[in-house]
Scaffold this active site. Structure first.
Site, PDB file in Angstrom:
ATOM      1  N   THR A  11      26.169 -45.098  20.414  1.00 51.91           N
ATOM      2  CA  THR A  11      26.050 -43.973  19.471  1.00 51.91           C
ATOM      3  C   THR A  11      24.759 -43.192  19.688  1.00 51.91           C
ATOM      4  O   THR A  11      24.765 -41.964  19.800  1.00 51.91           O
ATOM      5  CB  THR A  11      26.080 -44.515  18.022  1.00 51.91           C
ATOM      6  OG1 THR A  11      27.305 -45.233  17.850  1.00 51.91           O
ATOM      7  CG2 THR A  11      25.996 -43.397  17.009  1.00 51.91           C
ATOM      8  N   SER A 138      14.466 -45.971  11.704  1.00 47.78           N
ATOM      9  CA  SER A 138      15.909 -45.817  11.485  1.00 47.78           C
ATOM     10  C   SER A 138      16.240 -44.426  10.945  1.00 47.78           C
ATOM     11  O   SER A 138      15.367 -43.650  10.558  1.00 47.78           O
ATOM     12  CB  SER A 138      16.381 -46.868  10.477  1.00 47.78           C
ATOM     13  OG  SER A 138      15.972 -46.477   9.167  1.00 47.78           O
ATOM     14  N   CYS A 139      17.530 -44.163  10.894  1.00 51.75           N
ATOM     15  CA  CYS A 139      17.999 -42.861  10.397  1.00 51.75           C
ATOM     16  C   CYS A 139      17.551 -42.614   8.959  1.00 51.75           C
ATOM     17  O   CYS A 139      17.068 -41.526   8.619  1.00 51.75           O
ATOM     18  CB  CYS A 139      19.514 -42.796  10.504  1.00 51.75           C
ATOM     19  SG  CYS A 139      20.369 -44.277   9.923  1.00 51.75           S
ATOM     20  N   ARG A 167      26.261 -45.132   4.431  1.00 46.85           N
ATOM     21  CA  ARG A 167      27.609 -45.171   5.027  1.00 46.85           C
ATOM     22  C   ARG A 167      27.882 -46.602   5.529  1.00 46.85           C
ATOM     23  O   ARG A 167      26.973 -47.303   5.975  1.00 46.85           O
ATOM     24  CB  ARG A 167      27.731 -44.139   6.163  1.00 46.85           C
ATOM     25  CG  ARG A 167      26.767 -44.323   7.346  1.00 46.85           C
ATOM     26  CD  ARG A 167      27.301 -45.312   8.371  1.00 46.85           C
ATOM     27  NE  ARG A 167      26.491 -45.455   9.557  1.00 46.85           N
ATOM     28  CZ  ARG A 167      25.651 -46.447   9.761  1.00 46.85           C
ATOM     29  NH1 ARG A 167      25.430 -47.354   8.825  1.00 46.85           N
ATOM     30  NH2 ARG A 167      25.018 -46.557  10.917  1.00 46.85           N
ATOM     31  N   GLY A 194      11.875 -48.680   2.094  1.00 46.94           N
ATOM     32  CA  GLY A 194      10.591 -48.246   1.519  1.00 46.94           C
ATOM     33  C   GLY A 194       9.415 -48.755   2.342  1.00 46.94           C
ATOM     34  O   GLY A 194       8.574 -47.960   2.804  1.00 46.94           O
ATOM     35  N   HIS A 219      24.723 -40.592   5.299  1.00 46.54           N
ATOM     36  CA  HIS A 219      24.084 -41.247   4.152  1.00 46.54           C
ATOM     37  C   HIS A 219      23.749 -40.168   3.121  1.00 46.54           C
ATOM     38  O   HIS A 219      23.502 -39.005   3.477  1.00 46.54           O
ATOM     39  CB  HIS A 219      22.766 -41.899   4.544  1.00 46.54           C
ATOM     40  CG  HIS A 219      22.838 -42.931   5.620  1.00 46.54           C
ATOM     41  ND1 HIS A 219      23.496 -44.142   5.474  1.00 46.54           N
ATOM     42  CD2 HIS A 219      22.299 -42.965   6.867  1.00 46.54           C
ATOM     43  CE1 HIS A 219      23.342 -44.862   6.578  1.00 46.54           C
ATOM     44  NE2 HIS A 219      22.637 -44.172   7.441  1.00 46.54           N
ATOM     45  N   GLN A 303      23.558 -40.046  10.141  1.00 50.89           N
ATOM     46  CA  GLN A 303      22.935 -41.236  10.722  1.00 50.89           C
ATOM     47  C   GLN A 303      22.979 -41.258  12.242  1.00 50.89           C
ATOM     48  O   GLN A 303      22.094 -41.823  12.884  1.00 50.89           O
ATOM     49  CB  GLN A 303      23.600 -42.501  10.162  1.00 50.89           C
ATOM     50  CG  GLN A 303      24.985 -42.827  10.701  1.00 50.89           C
ATOM     51  CD  GLN A 303      26.114 -42.017  10.068  1.00 50.89           C
ATOM     52  OE1 GLN A 303      25.870 -41.252   9.153  1.00 50.89           O
ATOM     53  NE2 GLN A 303      27.336 -42.193  10.542  1.00 50.89           N
TER      54      GLN A 303
END
Ligand code: NAD
Length: 356
Positions: A11, A138-139, A167, A194, A219, A303
């Site tokens: 991906t 990350s996304c 998602r 966070g 997301h 994402q």
């Protein structure tokens, strides 16, 4: 030209390879695949050289897919490797890159300490300059940092509270779920997102809670930000103007009539974005509210796409090709990212214009 190898062509890897190929100062040396599947054929059809582990070369031979060499050769021939393998594999690969003295860029599922710095271009580009190992977060973390950094610069963020509606999987992941359920994910609060934001924005306090739903498109973040000091005159229009000025934030205008993540994906496809990708955070302009020193809004994060320009910028940071502003501008122009998802795709040959 800086030569970039991409190890792991799923991906993220296939999108990063395409994005690198559009840049005026980078070339794709090749991509590393493990299986002679549709992805390998797609890479060849795009003109990318394909590399594979030596012990798997027979399988590619039987499938009629020509290899340019083993993965070690790709690492040797590349100035930088983007490792886009599944979480944990990057960490296993790290010693190979170090042994060959090839700087490497890892992805968000790796641990922060796999790298010298975690990275979001808007937040901490300079931390990655000249580094041997960088981790693009990350996304979700990328999306949060891109939103919180300008709010922090403008008004100071005392604390952010975010519910991440996640998602369940990507469209090509039939084995991910849930199918018909809604999960607190993780059940523990805060979720890891966070703390991960603090790897790139160490001074910003963020609490996150995750919920996973049966969706594949994007997301959705419900964000509330308490400002350092009450700004009595702050209003919605001022916040909207500030966010609209950020290159990788798309402020979704109310009159567009787009009220869903599916709607956002649709306009990206209508604009002939590659794979319908939305590289920007999508903040609904009408969701922005200001009350008692607190700013709230909804944003959607694609994402599969938002970390792609960040990987391109990370290549410039580790190689010293450009500083933060210039790199982000070059990346955006080459991708056509400045043309909002409602605008037409830009001819990549205009990328040279990013020099000015
Ligand atoms: P993916 O499964 O789609 O692709 C991974 C690729 O690596 C596949 O082509 C796979 O065949 C290959 N691979 C598997 N094992 C390998 C090994 N041992 N050596 C070399 N290649 C191997 O995964 P992805 O979704 O692209 O995720 C890759 C990384 O990007 C992860 O760290 C992930 O957290 C991060 N990321 C993913 C998303 C997303 O939404 N998919 C978003 C942001 C960041």
């Amino acid at each position: 030209m800086v030569g970039v190898g991409v190890n792991g062509y799923g991906t993220i890897g296939k999108r990063v390879a395409d994005a690198i190929a559009t840049q005026p100062d980078m070339d794709v040396v090749g991509v590393a695949k493990r299986s002679p599947d549709a992805g390998a054929r797609s890479a060849l059809s795009k003109g990318f050289s394909v590399y594979a582990p030596a012990e798997r070369a027979d399988r590619f031979d039987e499938a009629g897919i020509p290899l340019s060499g083993p993965v070690e050769s790709l690492i040797d021939e590349s100035d930088v490797i983007v490792d886009a393998t599944p979480g944990g594999v990057g960490e296993q690969n790290a010693p190979q890159y170090a042994a060959r003295d090839t700087p490497a860029i890892f992805q968000g599922a790796e641990r922060h300490d796999v790298a010298d710095a975690s990275f979001v271009a808007r937040a901490n580009f300079d931390d990655a300059i000249g580094a041997d190992r960088v981790r693009v977060v990350s996304c979700n973390t990328t999306g949060l940092a891109r939103l919180l950094a300008p709010l922090d610069d403008a008004w100071g963020v005392e604390r952010a509270r975010v519910t991440l509606v996640r998602r369940g999987g990507d469209p090509a992941q039939p084995d991910r779920g849930p199918i018909d359920d809604i999960l607190p994910d993780p059940i523990e609060i805060p979720s890891h997102h966070g703390p991960d934001v603090r790897t790139v924005l160490p001074d910003v306090d963020v609490d996150t809670m995750g919920v996973t739903v049966p969706a594949t498109r994007m997301h959705l973040h419900a964000v509330s930000v308490t400002l350092d000091e009450a700004a009595p005159d702050l209003d919605e229009a001022t916040v909207r103007d500030r966010l609209a000025a950020e290159p990788r934030l798309f402020l979704v205008p109310g009159d567009l009539g787009v009220e869903s993540c599916g709607g956002l994906k649709e306009i990206a496809k209508d604009a002939d974005r590659p794979r319908g990708d939305v590289w920007e955070n999508c903040v609904w302009a009408d969701s922005i509210s200001v009350s008692d020193g607190e700013i709230s809004c909804f944003q959607a994060i694609h994402q599969e796409a938002d970390v792609v320009p960040e990987n391109v910028d990370a290549v410039r940071a580790v190689t010293g090709l450009a500083d933060a502003d210039r790199s982000r501008r070059m990346t955006n122009v080459a991708l056509g990212l400045d043309d909002r998802p409602v605008g037409p795709a830009r001819d990549v040959r205009e990328a040279g214009a990013a020099d000015d």
